[in-house]
Design a protein around this motif. Structure first.
Motif, PDB file in Angstrom:
ATOM      1  N   GLY A  33     -54.538  -0.341   8.559  1.00 33.88           N
ATOM      2  CA  GLY A  33     -53.259  -0.608   9.189  1.00 33.88           C
ATOM      3  C   GLY A  33     -53.365  -0.899  10.682  1.00 33.88           C
ATOM      4  N   GLU A  34     -54.446  -0.477  11.308  1.00 35.27           N
ATOM      5  CA  GLU A  34     -54.637  -0.733  12.735  1.00 35.27           C
ATOM      6  C   GLU A  34     -54.857  -2.214  13.034  1.00 35.27           C
ATOM      7  N   ASP A  37     -49.807  -5.638  13.231  1.00 39.48           N
ATOM      8  CA  ASP A  37     -48.809  -5.183  14.196  1.00 39.48           C
ATOM      9  C   ASP A  37     -47.646  -4.507  13.475  1.00 39.48           C
ATOM     10  N   GLU A  38     -46.617  -4.144  14.229  1.00 38.30           N
ATOM     11  CA  GLU A  38     -45.481  -3.418  13.652  1.00 38.30           C
ATOM     12  C   GLU A  38     -44.693  -4.255  12.650  1.00 38.30           C
ATOM     13  N   ASP A  39     -44.852  -5.592  12.693  1.00 43.75           N
ATOM     14  CA  ASP A  39     -44.196  -6.465  11.719  1.00 43.75           C
ATOM     15  C   ASP A  39     -45.153  -6.885  10.595  1.00 43.75           C
ATOM     16  N   ASN A  40     -46.269  -6.188  10.471  1.00 43.03           N
ATOM     17  CA  ASN A  40     -47.289  -6.429   9.442  1.00 43.03           C
ATOM     18  C   ASN A  40     -47.937  -7.798   9.550  1.00 43.03           C
ATOM     19  N   ARG A  41     -47.978  -8.343  10.755  1.00 46.21           N
ATOM     20  CA  ARG A  41     -48.712  -9.585  10.993  1.00 46.21           C
ATOM     21  C   ARG A  41     -50.111  -9.208  11.459  1.00 46.21           C
ATOM     22  N   LYS A  43     -53.262  -8.744  13.570  1.00 46.42           N
ATOM     23  CA  LYS A  43     -53.612  -8.825  14.982  1.00 46.42           C
ATOM     24  C   LYS A  43     -54.767  -9.808  15.108  1.00 46.42           C
TER      25      LYS A  43
END
Length: 175
Positions: A33-34, A37-41, A43
């Motif tokens: 999950g790292e 990003d917070e919108d599951n795009r 990084k």
């Protein structure tokens, strides 16, 4: 002597190993999950490279976007084997109550249910027994983990992210 059934001790140790593996898997999912990003795009990192595009001139640069997940190893861990050694003093035999004394399954009762209700014998253990200098409750645990290949899902995700990377803009100095 306090008595602990041997089966209960073995079940507790096996349960601890299963729980440890579950925690390893949860940590690996959290680590995955790292990379989002917070919108599951995914990084990504943007790299400036000399342009290799047709018609590019000296000094032209390409902006290349690469998702982070395919850039790092994704080896997972799992518990390979466990060795548990402990000192205990054997106690007396303990018998559980029998459900049916006649030994026959009742009408409508499955054979499996009948077998689970049969009289069981177990041996009691005193895990608090002192053994010389070893102290009370001496337990030795050896746990070995091994790296395993990524799961099919992680491999497909990584492969898909790899296909999305590439040049997204070419520019000339001074533009």
């Amino acid at each position: 002597m306090t008595g602990t059934p041997l089966e209960g001790l073995i079940e507790a140790m096996a349960g601890a190993v299963v729980e440890a593996q579950a925690r390893i898997e949860q940590a690996q999912v959290a680590r995955l999950g790292e990379y989002f990003d917070e919108d599951n795009r995914p990084k990504s990192v943007v790299i400036r490279m000399p342009s290799m595009q047709p018609g590019a001139r000296d000094g032209d640069e390409d902006l290349y976007r690469a998702p982070l997940l395919p850039l790092v190893p994704t080896t997972s861990l799992r518990i390979k084997d466990v060795e548990i050694c402990f000192d205990a003093e054997l106690g007396s035999f303990v018998e559980s109550d029998a459900a049916d004394d006649d030994g026959a399954a009742t009408l409508g009762q499955s054979r499996w249910a009948f077998l689970s209700k049969m009289r069981k014998r177990s041996v009691a253990l005193d895990t608090a027994a002192r053994r010389g200098d070893s102290g009370v409750g001496k337990v030795q645990v050896k746990l070995r983990v091994e790296g395993v290949e990524p799961t099919d899902g992680v491999a497909r995700l990584t492969n898909h992210l790899t296909m999305t990377q590439g040049v997204f803009q070419t520019f000339r100095p001074g533009d």
